[in-house]
Design a protein around this motif. Structure first.
Motif, PDB file in Angstrom:
ATOM      1  N   VAL A  60      17.742 -17.597 -20.509  1.00 38.59           N
ATOM      2  CA  VAL A  60      18.557 -16.961 -21.614  1.00 38.59           C
ATOM      3  C   VAL A  60      17.626 -16.625 -22.591  1.00 38.59           C
ATOM      4  CG1 VAL A  60      20.693 -18.009 -20.859  1.00 38.59           C
ATOM      5  CG2 VAL A  60      19.388 -19.185 -22.240  1.00 38.59           C
ATOM      6  N   PRO A  61      17.799 -15.340 -23.261  1.00 39.04           N
ATOM      7  CA  PRO A  61      16.849 -15.208 -24.705  1.00 39.04           C
ATOM      8  C   PRO A  61      17.253 -16.239 -25.630  1.00 39.04           C
ATOM      9  CG  PRO A  61      18.883 -13.740 -24.306  1.00 39.04           C
ATOM     10  CD  PRO A  61      19.084 -14.510 -23.021  1.00 39.04           C
ATOM     11  N   GLU A  62      16.341 -16.570 -26.356  1.00 41.03           N
ATOM     12  CA  GLU A  62      16.588 -17.712 -27.418  1.00 41.03           C
ATOM     13  C   GLU A  62      16.121 -16.890 -28.718  1.00 41.03           C
ATOM     14  OE1 GLU A  62      13.527 -20.638 -26.886  1.00 41.03           O
ATOM     15  OE2 GLU A  62      14.587 -21.569 -25.059  1.00 41.03           O
ATOM     16  N   HIS A  63      15.834 -15.714 -28.716  1.00 41.12           N
ATOM     17  CA  HIS A  63      15.474 -15.106 -30.087  1.00 41.12           C
ATOM     18  C   HIS A  63      16.505 -13.884 -30.753  1.00 41.12           C
ATOM     19  CE1 HIS A  63      12.111 -17.790 -30.666  1.00 41.12           C
ATOM     20  NE2 HIS A  63      11.764 -17.457 -29.348  1.00 41.12           N
ATOM     21  N   SER A  64      16.732 -13.808 -31.707  1.00 41.51           N
ATOM     22  CA  SER A  64      17.204 -12.722 -32.430  1.00 41.51           C
ATOM     23  C   SER A  64      16.691 -12.025 -33.467  1.00 41.51           C
ATOM     24  CB  SER A  64      18.905 -13.202 -32.559  1.00 41.51           C
ATOM     25  OG  SER A  64      19.554 -11.993 -33.525  1.00 41.51           O
ATOM     26  N   TRP A  65      16.833 -10.681 -33.913  1.00 36.21           N
ATOM     27  CA  TRP A  65      16.149 -10.051 -34.939  1.00 36.21           C
ATOM     28  C   TRP A  65      16.713 -10.689 -36.290  1.00 36.21           C
ATOM     29  CZ3 TRP A  65      19.608  -8.367 -38.644  1.00 36.21           C
ATOM     30  CH2 TRP A  65      21.056  -7.961 -38.241  1.00 36.21           C
ATOM     31  N   THR A  66      18.083 -11.551 -36.158  1.00 34.37           N
ATOM     32  CA  THR A  66      18.393 -12.086 -37.381  1.00 34.37           C
ATOM     33  C   THR A  66      17.545 -13.097 -37.860  1.00 34.37           C
ATOM     34  OG1 THR A  66      20.057 -13.518 -35.950  1.00 34.37           O
ATOM     35  CG2 THR A  66      20.777 -11.543 -36.806  1.00 34.37           C
ATOM     36  N   GLU A  67      16.606 -13.590 -36.986  1.00 34.76           N
ATOM     37  CA  GLU A  67      15.719 -14.608 -37.648  1.00 34.76           C
ATOM     38  C   GLU A  67      14.149 -14.061 -37.445  1.00 34.76           C
ATOM     39  OE1 GLU A  67      17.843 -15.859 -35.353  1.00 34.76           O
ATOM     40  OE2 GLU A  67      19.466 -16.542 -36.939  1.00 34.76           O
ATOM     41  N   ALA A  68      14.140 -13.536 -36.175  1.00 35.32           N
ATOM     42  CA  ALA A  68      12.744 -13.318 -35.722  1.00 35.32           C
ATOM     43  C   ALA A  68      12.135 -11.972 -36.438  1.00 35.32           C
ATOM     44  CB  ALA A  68      12.603 -12.970 -34.252  1.00 35.32           C
ATOM     45  N   ALA A  69      12.867 -11.217 -37.063  1.00 34.47           N
ATOM     46  CA  ALA A  69      12.228 -10.061 -37.718  1.00 34.47           C
ATOM     47  C   ALA A  69      11.347 -10.640 -38.915  1.00 34.47           C
ATOM     48  CB  ALA A  69      13.570  -9.099 -38.286  1.00 34.47           C
ATOM     49  N   ASP A  70      11.663 -11.643 -39.721  1.00 32.35           N
ATOM     50  CA  ASP A  70      11.009 -12.168 -40.599  1.00 32.35           C
ATOM     51  C   ASP A  70      10.395 -13.440 -40.562  1.00 32.35           C
ATOM     52  OD1 ASP A  70      12.103 -10.084 -42.362  1.00 32.35           O
ATOM     53  OD2 ASP A  70      13.926 -11.169 -42.381  1.00 32.35           O
ATOM     54  N   GLU A  71      10.091 -13.841 -39.218  1.00 30.26           N
ATOM     55  CA  GLU A  71       9.200 -15.028 -38.961  1.00 30.26           C
ATOM     56  C   GLU A  71       7.785 -14.757 -39.057  1.00 30.26           C
ATOM     57  OE1 GLU A  71      10.605 -17.912 -35.603  1.00 30.26           O
ATOM     58  OE2 GLU A  71      11.359 -16.025 -34.844  1.00 30.26           O
ATOM     59  N   ASP A  72       7.077 -15.763 -39.602  1.00 30.87           N
ATOM     60  CA  ASP A  72       5.596 -15.729 -39.824  1.00 30.87           C
ATOM     61  C   ASP A  72       5.241 -16.537 -38.643  1.00 30.87           C
ATOM     62  OD1 ASP A  72       2.985 -15.507 -40.648  1.00 30.87           O
ATOM     63  OD2 ASP A  72       3.289 -16.878 -42.287  1.00 30.87           O
ATOM     64  N   VAL A  73       4.933 -15.918 -37.584  1.00 29.76           N
ATOM     65  CA  VAL A  73       4.345 -16.372 -36.189  1.00 29.76           C
ATOM     66  C   VAL A  73       3.091 -15.534 -35.960  1.00 29.76           C
ATOM     67  CG1 VAL A  73       4.544 -16.897 -33.936  1.00 29.76           C
ATOM     68  CG2 VAL A  73       6.514 -17.303 -35.425  1.00 29.76           C
ATOM     69  N   PRO A  74       1.904 -16.010 -35.639  1.00 26.98           N
ATOM     70  CA  PRO A  74       0.680 -15.120 -35.472  1.00 26.98           C
ATOM     71  C   PRO A  74       0.736 -14.666 -34.228  1.00 26.98           C
ATOM     72  CG  PRO A  74       0.033 -17.345 -35.935  1.00 26.98           C
ATOM     73  CD  PRO A  74       1.613 -17.409 -36.201  1.00 26.98           C
ATOM     74  N   ARG A  75       0.115 -13.425 -34.087  1.00 23.98           N
ATOM     75  CA  ARG A  75      -0.072 -13.062 -32.572  1.00 23.98           C
ATOM     76  C   ARG A  75      -1.170 -14.008 -31.791  1.00 23.98           C
ATOM     77  NH1 ARG A  75      -1.870  -6.916 -31.460  1.00 23.98           N
ATOM     78  NH2 ARG A  75       0.327  -6.695 -31.516  1.00 23.98           N
ATOM     79  N   PRO A  76      -0.802 -14.459 -30.764  1.00 22.18           N
ATOM     80  CA  PRO A  76      -1.772 -15.311 -29.921  1.00 22.18           C
ATOM     81  C   PRO A  76      -3.273 -14.748 -30.048  1.00 22.18           C
ATOM     82  CG  PRO A  76       0.413 -15.160 -28.760  1.00 22.18           C
ATOM     83  CD  PRO A  76       0.288 -14.192 -29.817  1.00 22.18           C
ATOM     84  N   GLU A  77      -4.320 -15.549 -30.157  1.00 21.95           N
ATOM     85  CA  GLU A  77      -5.715 -15.062 -29.814  1.00 21.95           C
ATOM     86  C   GLU A  77      -6.174 -15.769 -28.836  1.00 21.95           C
ATOM     87  OE1 GLU A  77      -7.374 -12.872 -31.778  1.00 21.95           O
ATOM     88  OE2 GLU A  77      -5.737 -12.494 -33.111  1.00 21.95           O
ATOM     89  N   LEU A  78      -6.896 -14.861 -27.816  1.00 20.03           N
ATOM     90  CA  LEU A  78      -7.201 -15.509 -26.519  1.00 20.03           C
ATOM     91  C   LEU A  78      -8.917 -15.922 -26.447  1.00 20.03           C
ATOM     92  CD1 LEU A  78      -5.549 -13.098 -24.329  1.00 20.03           C
ATOM     93  CD2 LEU A  78      -4.619 -15.066 -25.217  1.00 20.03           C
ATOM     94  N   VAL A  79      -9.387 -15.470 -27.665  1.00 16.58           N
ATOM     95  CA  VAL A  79     -10.891 -16.040 -27.598  1.00 16.58           C
ATOM     96  C   VAL A  79     -10.834 -16.814 -29.205  1.00 16.58           C
ATOM     97  CG1 VAL A  79     -11.674 -14.242 -26.436  1.00 16.58           C
ATOM     98  CG2 VAL A  79     -11.741 -13.872 -28.847  1.00 16.58           C
ATOM     99  N   ARG A  80     -11.766 -17.894 -29.181  1.00 13.78           N
ATOM    100  CA  ARG A  80     -11.831 -18.471 -30.318  1.00 13.78           C
ATOM    101  C   ARG A  80     -12.510 -17.865 -31.509  1.00 13.78           C
ATOM    102  NH1 ARG A  80     -10.447 -23.694 -28.416  1.00 13.78           N
ATOM    103  NH2 ARG A  80     -11.033 -24.026 -26.178  1.00 13.78           N
ATOM    104  N   ASP A  81     -12.419 -18.204 -32.624  1.00 14.81           N
ATOM    105  CA  ASP A  81     -13.095 -17.555 -33.856  1.00 14.81           C
ATOM    106  C   ASP A  81     -14.691 -17.851 -33.760  1.00 14.81           C
ATOM    107  OD1 ASP A  81     -10.791 -16.221 -34.729  1.00 14.81           O
ATOM    108  OD2 ASP A  81     -10.235 -18.047 -36.003  1.00 14.81           O
TER     109      ASP A  81
END
Length: 300
Positions: free
Chosen positions: A279-300
């Motif tokens: 079942v989907p857990e996320h809705s625009w009502t919270e997720a549109a303003d969430e501060d979650v960085p896009r995953p990085e697949l290589v290390r800095d």
């Protein structure tokens, strides 16, 4: 730890899939370009470069890795950036090559299809669905090269499942949004009823997509082999208004069927819930303003 190949894993939604799967798998990301031998992958991730339309290269690569599972996520994701015929050829041929090689390896398979397979969004005149909510059994009638490529890929998936006795899931996401970056909530979209009418204002968070991929790989919904398609959308619509009111306002009519209550989605989630427990857990009502960085697949 089992090994999974993820094609297109460096893309916008693909990296969310890779980030979720690397918790439980050794992930080999296959894309047209390699990040470079100087790049250090994050834990449980490695990279290969291949042209997915090159049948020999794909077959050799998959055979050399001998994966337990394959997630085919590499494709041209929409119309508008390439000639339409190129979109169809790239997506259909890549699906044939990757899924056939995965079947030969006896791997469990998940592939990215799309709600574009139904044929609503890119139609010259968007038709009303035959039923509401729209189930996975709804006729697929695309007119465009992108939607047709997804129908072709699903038919390839069904053939691979029959021939090799493997389990294959075709996931049909709607418009994928990343947390904190929700274009389905931009004023130009929410202020124009017609902007989202082609897919009935549906959307899905990238994290929910990644979770469905993981669940489809780890759930035995076809233990003797078989192909199933699954709608992958948020439980609500992107405008937050009663869906049937929106449809009636825009189209002047309502489809038959049980209907949708309140601000729900036009697409049925029943099959995904029953066969996958998703079942989907996320809705625009919270997720549109969430501060979650896009995953990085290589290390800095």
């Amino acid at each position: 730890m089992d090994t999974v190949i993820v094609t297109g894993g460096r893309g916008a939604s693909g990296r969310w899939v890779v980030d979720r799967l690397r918790e439980d798998y050794e992930v080999v990301v296959v894309d047209r370009d390699h990040p470079g031998f100087g790049a250090e992958p994050v834990e449980n991730v490695d990279f290969r470069a291949a042209d997915l339309t090159d049948r020999g290269a794909v077959r050799e690569l998959v055979a050399s890795i001998d994966p337990d599972a394959v997630v085919h996520w590499g494709a041209i994701p929409a119309l508008g950036r390439h000639p339409e015929g190129d979109v169809f050829e790239n997506n259909a041929i890549a699906a044939y090559n990757v899924l056939t090689a995965a079947g030969e390896a006896g791997a469990r398979i998940v592939q990215a299809s799309s709600d574009g397979a139904y044929g609503f969004f890119f139609a010259e005149e968007t038709p009303l669905p035959e039923e509401l909510p729209i189930t996975e059994n709804h006729p697929r009638r695309p007119e465009d090269g992108y939607g047709l490529s997804k129908v072709a890929a699903e038919e390839v998936a069904a053939g691979v499942a029959r021939r090799h006795g493997v389990q294959v899931a075709s996931i049909r996401p709607s418009w994928i949004q990343e947390p904190g970056e929700y274009p389905c909530r931009d004023p130009g979209y929410t202020g124009d009823l017609g902007a989202g009418a082609g897919n009935f204002w549906s959307y899905i968070d990238a994290r929910d997509v990644a979770e469905m991929v993981h669940t489809a790989l780890t759930t035995e919904f076809a233990p003797e082999g078989g192909h199933e398609a699954f709608n992958c959308v948020a439980a609500d619509n992107a405008l937050g208004d009663p869906l049937e009111t929106l449809i009636e306002r825009h189209y002047g009519a309502l489809p038959s069927g049980p209907g949708v209550e309140g601000d729900g989605t036009a697409y049925s989630l029943k099959k995904a819930g029953e066969l996958l427990g998703w079942v989907p857990e996320h809705s625009w009502t919270e997720a549109a303003d969430e501060d979650v960085p896009r995953p990085e697949l290589v290390r800095d």
